[in-house]
Motif scaffolding. Structure first.
Motif, short mmCIF file in Angstrom:
data_model
loop_
_atom_site.label_atom_id
_atom_site.label_comp_id
_atom_site.label_asym_id
_atom_site.label_seq_id
_atom_site.Cartn_x
_atom_site.Cartn_y
_atom_site.Cartn_z
N ARG A 8 104.35 -82.34 57.51
CA ARG A 8 104.23 -81.21 57.50
C ARG A 8 105.41 -80.68 57.83
N THR A 9 106.02 -79.22 57.08
CA THR A 9 107.42 -78.97 57.33
C THR A 9 107.50 -77.55 57.29
N TYR A 10 107.25 -76.34 58.76
CA TYR A 10 107.36 -75.20 58.61
C TYR A 10 108.76 -75.31 59.14
N PHE A 11 109.54 -74.00 57.21
CA PHE A 11 111.01 -73.79 56.93
C PHE A 11 110.93 -72.76 55.95
N GLN A 12 111.79 -71.33 56.93
CA GLN A 12 112.12 -70.12 56.03
C GLN A 12 110.43 -69.59 56.10
N GLY A 13 110.09 -69.52 56.83
CA GLY A 13 108.92 -68.39 56.73
C GLY A 13 107.43 -69.15 56.16
N THR A 14 107.55 -70.36 55.19
CA THR A 14 106.44 -71.09 54.80
C THR A 14 105.59 -72.66 55.10
N TRP A 15 105.03 -72.80 55.25
CA TRP A 15 104.71 -74.30 55.44
C TRP A 15 105.12 -75.17 53.48
N HIS A 16 105.54 -76.48 54.29
CA HIS A 16 105.54 -77.39 53.05
C HIS A 16 105.45 -78.71 53.11
N ASP A 17 104.57 -79.63 52.38
CA ASP A 17 104.66 -80.47 52.75
C ASP A 17 105.09 -81.92 52.66
N GLY A 18 105.57 -82.51 53.34
CA GLY A 18 106.24 -83.66 53.56
C GLY A 18 107.40 -83.15 54.51
N GLY A 82 99.59 -74.69 60.85
CA GLY A 82 99.89 -75.80 60.04
C GLY A 82 98.73 -77.22 60.55
N LEU A 83 98.23 -77.10 61.19
CA LEU A 83 96.85 -78.23 61.75
C LEU A 83 96.31 -78.06 60.64
N GLY A 84 95.82 -76.82 60.42
CA GLY A 84 95.10 -76.78 59.27
C GLY A 84 94.61 -77.49 58.40
N ALA A 85 96.02 -77.83 58.05
CA ALA A 85 95.52 -79.19 57.21
C ALA A 85 95.01 -80.72 57.26
N TYR A 86 95.30 -80.75 58.79
CA TYR A 86 94.98 -82.05 58.71
C TYR A 86 93.75 -82.39 59.52
N ALA A 87 92.79 -83.73 59.59
CA ALA A 87 91.68 -83.85 60.04
C ALA A 87 91.39 -83.76 61.11
N PHE A 117 115.41 -72.19 62.59
CA PHE A 117 113.67 -72.57 63.18
C PHE A 117 113.49 -73.28 62.06
N ALA A 118 112.88 -74.55 62.69
CA ALA A 118 112.14 -75.23 62.18
C ALA A 118 110.10 -76.25 62.79
N ILE A 119 109.75 -76.58 62.68
CA ILE A 119 109.03 -77.16 63.52
C ILE A 119 108.16 -78.42 62.14
N CYS A 120 108.28 -79.59 62.40
CA CYS A 120 107.51 -80.37 62.29
C CYS A 120 106.39 -80.94 62.98
N LEU A 121 105.36 -81.16 61.95
CA LEU A 121 104.33 -82.08 62.02
C LEU A 121 104.08 -83.42 61.91
N GLU A 122 103.75 -84.33 62.51
CA GLU A 122 104.16 -85.60 62.08
C GLU A 122 102.29 -86.39 62.43
N GLU A 123 101.92 -86.65 62.09
CA GLU A 123 101.41 -87.93 62.87
C GLU A 123 101.35 -88.92 63.40
N ILE A 124 101.04 -89.13 64.13
CA ILE A 124 101.71 -89.88 65.27
C ILE A 124 100.91 -90.33 66.13
#
Length: 209
Positions: A8-18, A82-87, A117-124
């Motif tokens: 999931r990627t946060y960019f330009q004020g909103t969260w995006h899938d992918g 953003g983490l709210g979308a993860y199990a 600015f961006a935030i990247c969440l990645e399940e690892i």
């Protein structure tokens, strides 16, 4: 570069899938290396050091003469959204990042007018507790403040780590044991290092490398 899944990627004020594209070819960060990031962990529903990592990415930006645009508190809140979308049991690597967009009249110094600015969440997944590796010494060393921006977690520092790893991998080792400019043990190429002897834990002295 995706190394996990479920990004999931946060960019330009909103969260995006992918894995969303966030940087342009002419951005300062793309061709002059003004990128900083940090890495926190979400494990078992907890992110115990999240605030400290978000605070450090802002300090790293300032060290590269970039203007941080998101406060530590706001960044923490965005990450939790953003983490709210993860199990609940997901292991997620959290990467907030900044990069330069424009430059001054020389083009070399990044402009303070605009910062990416961006935030990247990645399940690892976390490494198993039973994981082991081997360490080989490398001829490449940690730089000092006079040589590089060692007061930042900056992308431009990582090619040095890459050549450390490539050198020791070619000799059959799993990771590199890295010395500072004076030849003292500093860390490995990818993690902190410590030693336990006779029940006493020894860590390298923090000396600005």
């Amino acid at each position: 570069m995706a190394v996990g899944k479920n990004i999931r990627t946060y960019f330009q004020g909103t969260w995006h899938d992918g894995d969303v594209s966030v940087m342009r070819a002419a951005d300062h960060g793309a061709w002059l290396g003004s990128t900083v990031f940090d890495g926190a962990r979400f494990v078992n529903g907890l992110a115990p050091d999240l605030w400290a990592h978000c605070a450090r990415v802002n300090r790293s930006a300032e060290a590269l003469m970039l203007r941080p645009t998101v406060s530590t508190e706001e960044m923490v809140q965005i990450v939790w959204e953003g983490l709210g979308a993860y199990a609940e049991g997901a292991a997620v690597y959290i990467r907030p990042m900044y990069w330069g967009i424009g430059g001054d009249k020389t083009a070399i110094v990044p402009s303070e007018d605009q910062t990416g600015f961006a935030i990247c969440l990645e399940e690892i997944p976390m490494a198993p507790e039973s994981a082991t590796t081997t360490l080989g010494r490398t001829r490449f060393r940690r730089p000092v403040m006079e040589d590089a921006v060692v007061n930042a977690k900056a992308g431009c520092l990582y090619p040095n780590n890459a050549r450390m790893l490539a050198e020791v991998h070619a000799r059959g080792f799993g990771n590199a044991l890295v010395a500072d400019a004076m030849g003292n043990v500093a860390e490995s190429a990818t993690a902190n290092v410590f030693m336990v002897k006779d029940g006493v834990t020894f860590t390298p002295i923090a000396n600005g490398t």
